[in-house]
Design a protein around this motif. Structure first.
Motif, PDB file in Angstrom:
ATOM      1  N   HIS A  80     -57.136  47.110   5.311  1.00 53.65           N
ATOM      2  CA  HIS A  80     -56.194  47.703   4.366  1.00 53.65           C
ATOM      3  C   HIS A  80     -54.862  46.948   4.427  1.00 53.65           C
ATOM      4  O   HIS A  80     -53.859  47.473   4.921  1.00 53.65           O
ATOM      5  CB  HIS A  80     -55.974  49.182   4.682  1.00 53.65           C
ATOM      6  N   TYR A 108     -60.120  48.647  -6.800  1.00 53.00           N
ATOM      7  CA  TYR A 108     -59.047  49.639  -6.701  1.00 53.00           C
ATOM      8  C   TYR A 108     -58.024  49.369  -7.789  1.00 53.00           C
ATOM      9  O   TYR A 108     -57.817  48.222  -8.191  1.00 53.00           O
ATOM     10  CB  TYR A 108     -58.375  49.575  -5.327  1.00 53.00           C
ATOM     11  N   PRO A 126     -55.083  52.893  -0.112  1.00 51.87           N
ATOM     12  CA  PRO A 126     -55.014  54.177   0.586  1.00 51.87           C
ATOM     13  C   PRO A 126     -55.991  54.223   1.754  1.00 51.87           C
ATOM     14  O   PRO A 126     -57.020  53.541   1.748  1.00 51.87           O
ATOM     15  CB  PRO A 126     -55.386  55.188  -0.509  1.00 51.87           C
ATOM     16  N   GLU A 127     -55.660  55.028   2.748  1.00 54.67           N
ATOM     17  CA  GLU A 127     -56.478  55.081   3.962  1.00 54.67           C
ATOM     18  C   GLU A 127     -57.899  55.557   3.689  1.00 54.67           C
ATOM     19  O   GLU A 127     -58.830  55.193   4.417  1.00 54.67           O
ATOM     20  CB  GLU A 127     -55.805  55.992   5.001  1.00 54.67           C
ATOM     21  N   ASN A 128     -58.087  56.373   2.647  1.00 58.00           N
ATOM     22  CA  ASN A 128     -59.435  56.861   2.352  1.00 58.00           C
ATOM     23  C   ASN A 128     -60.258  55.865   1.540  1.00 58.00           C
ATOM     24  O   ASN A 128     -61.408  56.134   1.197  1.00 58.00           O
ATOM     25  CB  ASN A 128     -59.383  58.208   1.631  1.00 58.00           C
ATOM     26  N   HIS A 129     -59.673  54.712   1.219  1.00 61.18           N
ATOM     27  CA  HIS A 129     -60.419  53.662   0.526  1.00 61.18           C
ATOM     28  C   HIS A 129     -61.285  52.918   1.530  1.00 61.18           C
ATOM     29  O   HIS A 129     -60.908  52.759   2.699  1.00 61.18           O
ATOM     30  CB  HIS A 129     -59.450  52.687  -0.149  1.00 61.18           C
ATOM     31  N   ARG A 130     -62.443  52.428   1.095  1.00 64.66           N
ATOM     32  CA  ARG A 130     -63.359  51.768   2.018  1.00 64.66           C
ATOM     33  C   ARG A 130     -62.790  50.473   2.591  1.00 64.66           C
ATOM     34  O   ARG A 130     -63.240  49.986   3.630  1.00 64.66           O
ATOM     35  CB  ARG A 130     -64.698  51.497   1.348  1.00 64.66           C
TER      36      ARG A 130
END
Length: 234
Positions: A80, A108, A126-130
């Motif tokens: 990330h 994204y 974002p942190e919830n993105h793979r």
């Protein structure tokens, strides 16, 4: 591709000079760039409909500039990473950020409100993105939204590649302080990690003369010294 820590060895004392050394053995990015940019920079003013006042204020760099080396490829060890772009004085209200894989599939997309300019603006997944996959190339694009129905909006683009470093290099990083990590990243040619780490230091310590000098040295090492004095925004 593993980074040999001996190649990345730096004098990590507090006053080590921070520069970027292009990595060796890295192939060209496997992404296709559009025809609307030249050398990663927009060919003309950010928003053609800008007022005369805005135009007069843009005495310096008038185009968006992605914070990347001349190859337009930024290496990262992070799933990330942080992407940064310089935005000149403009009447644009929003910026659009897009990330695509090597097959041009959208990974994204987000739109953010644009505050004060000129300055550097950052984008994060974002942190919830793979997140980014190791060994894969991606293209990132930042566009200025001048008017909702305008076909004159401008954009800049670059490439990012995530890769693994050796366990020895990880050990160096874990033992190093924040500024020393920037030196190590720069010597190893890991651009995105170096510039984003240095940006955090400079933004959090605006009066730190060493950070100011290091930022100027880093941008000068990739030919971006003309925008080195611009502020860094969150």
């Amino acid at each position: 591709m593993l980074v040999n820590p001996m190649q990345a060895q730096a004098q990590t004392a507090k006053r080590s000079k921070v520069t970027f050394e292009p990595p060796k053995g890295q192939p060209a990015p496997k992404v296709t760039f559009g025809g609307g940019t030249r050398n990663g920079r927009v060919d003309s003013d950010l928003c053609p409909q800008a007022s005369r006042t805005i135009a007069r204020q843009n005495a310096g760099v008038k185009s968006m500039v992605p914070l990347l080396p001349q190859s337009k490829l930024g290496l990262t060890t992070s799933s990330h990473p942080t992407f940064m772009v310089y935005v000149p004085k403009t009447n644009a209200k929003e910026l659009e950020f897009k990330l695509e894989d090597a097959q041009a599939n959208e990974v994204y997309q987000t739109t953010v409100k644009l505050g004060a300019t000129p300055g550097f603006v950052s984008f994060n997944l974002p942190e919830n993105h793979r997140g980014l996959e190791v060994g894969q190339d991606y293209k990132w694009v930042v566009g200025a939204i001048c008017q909702s129905n305008s076909s004159e909006s401008r954009f800049v683009e670059g490439a990012v590649r995530r890769f693994e470093v050796s366990s020895a290099f990880k050990g160096q990083l874990n033992r190093a302080k924040a500024f020393e990590q920037v030196v190590l990243y720069g010597k190893a040619g890991i651009w995105l990690d170096a510039i984003s780490s240095l940006a955090v230091i400079k933004r959090n310590q605006p009066g730190n003369a060493e950070a100011i000098t290091a930022w100027r040295d880093m941008l000068q090492s990739v030919g971006l010294d003309a925008i080195a004095e611009a502020p860094i925004y969150n």
